[in-house]
Design a protein around this motif. Sequence first.
Motif, PDB file in Angstrom:
ATOM      1  N   ASP A 292      54.347  30.282  54.802  1.00  0.00           N
ATOM      2  CA  ASP A 292      55.422  29.847  53.901  1.00  0.00           C
ATOM      3  C   ASP A 292      56.764  29.776  54.628  1.00  0.00           C
ATOM      4  O   ASP A 292      57.811  30.153  54.080  1.00  0.00           O
ATOM      5  CB  ASP A 292      55.517  30.783  52.693  1.00  0.00           C
ATOM      6  N   GLY A 293      56.732  29.300  55.876  1.00  0.00           N
ATOM      7  CA  GLY A 293      57.956  29.098  56.640  1.00  0.00           C
ATOM      8  C   GLY A 293      58.525  30.332  57.302  1.00  0.00           C
ATOM      9  O   GLY A 293      59.567  30.262  57.958  1.00  0.00           O
ATOM     10  N   THR A 294      57.843  31.478  57.160  1.00  0.00           N
ATOM     11  CA  THR A 294      58.350  32.728  57.714  1.00  0.00           C
ATOM     12  C   THR A 294      57.349  33.332  58.692  1.00  0.00           C
ATOM     13  O   THR A 294      56.178  33.526  58.329  1.00  0.00           O
ATOM     14  CB  THR A 294      58.629  33.747  56.591  1.00  0.00           C
ATOM     15  N   PRO A 295      57.776  33.650  59.927  1.00  0.00           N
ATOM     16  CA  PRO A 295      56.865  34.339  60.857  1.00  0.00           C
ATOM     17  C   PRO A 295      56.421  35.666  60.272  1.00  0.00           C
ATOM     18  O   PRO A 295      57.203  36.372  59.611  1.00  0.00           O
ATOM     19  CB  PRO A 295      57.725  34.539  62.109  1.00  0.00           C
ATOM     20  N   LEU A 296      55.172  36.029  60.486  1.00  0.00           N
ATOM     21  CA  LEU A 296      54.669  37.295  59.980  1.00  0.00           C
ATOM     22  C   LEU A 296      55.394  38.456  60.656  1.00  0.00           C
ATOM     23  O   LEU A 296      55.806  38.351  61.828  1.00  0.00           O
ATOM     24  CB  LEU A 296      53.162  37.417  60.227  1.00  0.00           C
ATOM     25  N   SER A 297      55.547  39.546  59.953  1.00  0.00           N
ATOM     26  CA  SER A 297      56.174  40.729  60.538  1.00  0.00           C
ATOM     27  C   SER A 297      55.229  41.367  61.547  1.00  0.00           C
ATOM     28  O   SER A 297      54.003  41.288  61.420  1.00  0.00           O
ATOM     29  CB  SER A 297      56.523  41.743  59.444  1.00  0.00           C
ATOM     30  N   GLY A 298      55.800  41.971  62.568  1.00  0.00           N
ATOM     31  CA  GLY A 298      54.999  42.695  63.546  1.00  0.00           C
ATOM     32  C   GLY A 298      54.378  41.835  64.621  1.00  0.00           C
ATOM     33  O   GLY A 298      53.530  42.320  65.381  1.00  0.00           O
ATOM     34  N   LEU A 299      54.776  40.557  64.743  1.00  0.00           N
ATOM     35  CA  LEU A 299      54.222  39.716  65.796  1.00  0.00           C
ATOM     36  C   LEU A 299      54.680  40.216  67.161  1.00  0.00           C
ATOM     37  O   LEU A 299      55.801  40.698  67.318  1.00  0.00           O
ATOM     38  CB  LEU A 299      54.659  38.263  65.612  1.00  0.00           C
ATOM     39  N   ASP A 300      53.819  40.069  68.161  1.00  0.00           N
ATOM     40  CA  ASP A 300      54.118  40.509  69.515  1.00  0.00           C
ATOM     41  C   ASP A 300      55.316  39.739  70.082  1.00  0.00           C
ATOM     42  O   ASP A 300      55.320  38.509  70.109  1.00  0.00           O
ATOM     43  CB  ASP A 300      52.881  40.297  70.396  1.00  0.00           C
ATOM     44  N   THR A 301      56.317  40.475  70.540  1.00  0.00           N
ATOM     45  CA  THR A 301      57.509  39.858  71.125  1.00  0.00           C
ATOM     46  C   THR A 301      57.606  40.135  72.623  1.00  0.00           C
ATOM     47  O   THR A 301      58.615  39.782  73.248  1.00  0.00           O
ATOM     48  CB  THR A 301      58.783  40.399  70.447  1.00  0.00           C
ATOM     49  N   ALA A 302      56.576  40.770  73.209  1.00  0.00           N
ATOM     50  CA  ALA A 302      56.669  41.213  74.599  1.00  0.00           C
ATOM     51  C   ALA A 302      55.748  40.469  75.552  1.00  0.00           C
ATOM     52  O   ALA A 302      56.093  40.260  76.723  1.00  0.00           O
ATOM     53  CB  ALA A 302      56.386  42.712  74.680  1.00  0.00           C
ATOM     54  N   THR A 303      54.569  40.070  75.103  1.00  0.00           N
ATOM     55  CA  THR A 303      53.550  39.510  76.000  1.00  0.00           C
ATOM     56  C   THR A 303      53.555  37.997  75.953  1.00  0.00           C
ATOM     57  O   THR A 303      53.179  37.391  74.951  1.00  0.00           O
ATOM     58  CB  THR A 303      52.150  40.028  75.614  1.00  0.00           C
ATOM     59  N   SER A 304      53.974  37.383  77.049  1.00  0.00           N
ATOM     60  CA  SER A 304      53.959  35.925  77.141  1.00  0.00           C
ATOM     61  C   SER A 304      52.631  35.459  77.718  1.00  0.00           C
ATOM     62  O   SER A 304      52.108  36.066  78.651  1.00  0.00           O
ATOM     63  CB  SER A 304      55.111  35.433  78.026  1.00  0.00           C
ATOM     64  N   ALA A 305      52.089  34.379  77.167  1.00  0.00           N
ATOM     65  CA  ALA A 305      50.795  33.864  77.623  1.00  0.00           C
ATOM     66  C   ALA A 305      50.661  32.399  77.238  1.00  0.00           C
ATOM     67  O   ALA A 305      51.398  31.885  76.378  1.00  0.00           O
ATOM     68  CB  ALA A 305      49.655  34.679  77.011  1.00  0.00           C
ATOM     69  N   VAL A 306      49.717  31.725  77.883  1.00  0.00           N
ATOM     70  CA  VAL A 306      49.361  30.363  77.494  1.00  0.00           C
ATOM     71  C   VAL A 306      48.599  30.445  76.173  1.00  0.00           C
ATOM     72  O   VAL A 306      47.647  31.228  76.061  1.00  0.00           O
ATOM     73  CB  VAL A 306      48.499  29.701  78.588  1.00  0.00           C
ATOM     74  N   ARG A 307      48.999  29.666  75.181  1.00  0.00           N
ATOM     75  CA  ARG A 307      48.436  29.830  73.832  1.00  0.00           C
ATOM     76  C   ARG A 307      48.062  28.489  73.212  1.00  0.00           C
ATOM     77  O   ARG A 307      48.552  27.428  73.617  1.00  0.00           O
ATOM     78  CB  ARG A 307      49.438  30.554  72.923  1.00  0.00           C
ATOM     79  N   THR A 308      47.188  28.585  72.205  1.00  0.00           N
ATOM     80  CA  THR A 308      46.811  27.428  71.382  1.00  0.00           C
ATOM     81  C   THR A 308      47.065  27.795  69.928  1.00  0.00           C
ATOM     82  O   THR A 308      46.774  28.926  69.511  1.00  0.00           O
ATOM     83  CB  THR A 308      45.326  27.071  71.564  1.00  0.00           C
ATOM     84  N   ALA A 309      47.607  26.848  69.162  1.00  0.00           N
ATOM     85  CA  ALA A 309      47.896  27.107  67.751  1.00  0.00           C
ATOM     86  C   ALA A 309      47.628  25.856  66.930  1.00  0.00           C
ATOM     87  O   ALA A 309      47.628  24.737  67.438  1.00  0.00           O
ATOM     88  CB  ALA A 309      49.354  27.543  67.571  1.00  0.00           C
ATOM     89  N   VAL A 310      47.408  26.068  65.650  1.00  0.00           N
ATOM     90  CA  VAL A 310      47.282  24.974  64.691  1.00  0.00           C
ATOM     91  C   VAL A 310      48.172  25.318  63.499  1.00  0.00           C
ATOM     92  O   VAL A 310      48.283  26.476  63.100  1.00  0.00           O
ATOM     93  CB  VAL A 310      45.812  24.784  64.247  1.00  0.00           C
ATOM     94  N   GLY A 311      48.850  24.318  62.967  1.00  0.00           N
ATOM     95  CA  GLY A 311      49.711  24.544  61.819  1.00  0.00           C
ATOM     96  C   GLY A 311      49.701  23.336  60.900  1.00  0.00           C
ATOM     97  O   GLY A 311      49.098  22.303  61.202  1.00  0.00           O
ATOM     98  N   PHE A 312      50.378  23.475  59.764  1.00  0.00           N
ATOM     99  CA  PHE A 312      50.465  22.340  58.843  1.00  0.00           C
ATOM    100  C   PHE A 312      51.789  22.349  58.099  1.00  0.00           C
ATOM    101  O   PHE A 312      52.487  23.369  58.015  1.00  0.00           O
ATOM    102  CB  PHE A 312      49.284  22.320  57.868  1.00  0.00           C
ATOM    103  N   LYS A 313      52.122  21.187  57.576  1.00  0.00           N
ATOM    104  CA  LYS A 313      53.319  21.008  56.759  1.00  0.00           C
ATOM    105  C   LYS A 313      52.999  20.040  55.632  1.00  0.00           C
ATOM    106  O   LYS A 313      51.850  19.616  55.489  1.00  0.00           O
ATOM    107  CB  LYS A 313      54.478  20.494  57.615  1.00  0.00           C
ATOM    108  N   ASP A 314      53.998  19.732  54.819  1.00  0.00           N
ATOM    109  CA  ASP A 314      53.821  18.785  53.707  1.00  0.00           C
ATOM    110  C   ASP A 314      52.645  19.182  52.826  1.00  0.00           C
ATOM    111  O   ASP A 314      51.799  18.370  52.479  1.00  0.00           O
ATOM    112  CB  ASP A 314      53.637  17.367  54.250  1.00  0.00           C
TER     113      ASP A 314
END
Length: 396
Positions: A292-314
């Motif tokens: 709902d437009g808000t990042p979840l609480s407690g997401l990792d802010t320290a470990t950088s990595a190559v990532r894959t994601a899927v999302g949606f809008k509208d």
Amino acid sequence: MATAFGVLAGASLAGAAPAGAAPTGRRLAPGVTYRHFDVPAAAGTARAHLVTVDLADPHVHVDLLYPGAVAARATVSRLADSAGAVAGVNGDFFDITETQHPGVEATGAPVGPAVADGEVLKAAVPKGQRFGPALPPGGSTRDVFGVGTDRRARLDRLSLTGSVDTPEGQLPLKGLNQYALPVGSVGAFTARWGSASRVRAVCGTDSRRSAPCSSDTYEVKVRGGRVVSASDAPGTGTIPAGTTVLVGREAGAQQLRKLSVGDPVDVTHTLVASSSGVPYTFAIGGFPVLRDGTPLSGLDTATSAVRTAVGFKDGGRQLLLLALDGGAAYRTGLTVAEEARTMRSLGATDAFNLDGGGSAELVTRGSGQSSVSVRNHPSGGSERPVPNGIGVFSSS
């Protein structure tokens, strides 16, 4: 959109387009576009490869890419080409190694639930048995990204509901084509599992993946509604269509030992959605990072990595498939929190993290091309075979 073939080694990337040379804003098919862009991040600049899909276009749909069996792997390019996809990304985390269980085969099977072309393939392993980075607070292996029969994308949870009816009474079914079963349970394996050993299913515990394999196990094969064989240990090999293999550990094994060859047994199972009343045509495991437009609480802010994601809008009508580049200049990647913010900056209201690292991959096929090209550089230098992915298809 499943296709069947053997487990494959990583393919050469000689035909892959260098990330720096990939054009931006390319139309792949009606309702499907590809572009790349750079993302400033704490660890350095990351490069993102993005496919945008208009699910409102009747000529476009998405489905699960997988190699015809749950416990099997192939490269994303081979999966996409075999299925005829115009684009695709890698999918769920999976049972990639069993060094903690010497002599036990790594099945390659994914962690979470999976639905392909409206058919349930598997359910989720216990939370303590998962592979991948730490889940956000409240996260579950039952979390899925999916698309319903209404052609809208959603985040949801899919839970297994099933039973084993025997002459001794009804047993709860706690697993379906899973590489790990809950302690004390009975799980079912069907022809969709493949030929991989079922021994891994009785290793580890609900809270510790590395715990030893259980010594109290039992396996029963059911065909035509009756028990046809039994064994003290889980087996291996292809399961014929119409046959269900029941595997029990601890209390579950003790219940299965009460069965005899010839006994009638009825096995039922389905996946139940926690929020959607619309059936899923496709679903894949991972974990949510934006809701709902808000990042979840407690997401990792320290470990950088190559990532894959899927999302949606509208309202789930527009789909975003994103994979980071693993080339030397960009492989510092993003943290999970940065990933969520990036997806939000692209207009996504909801986003879901998939497997990353050496698995992260995005492929596309342009008009007139007979095969896909790998658009990012896999961080391992070649494509990693994976158990599933998300495929984009066009009928025009």
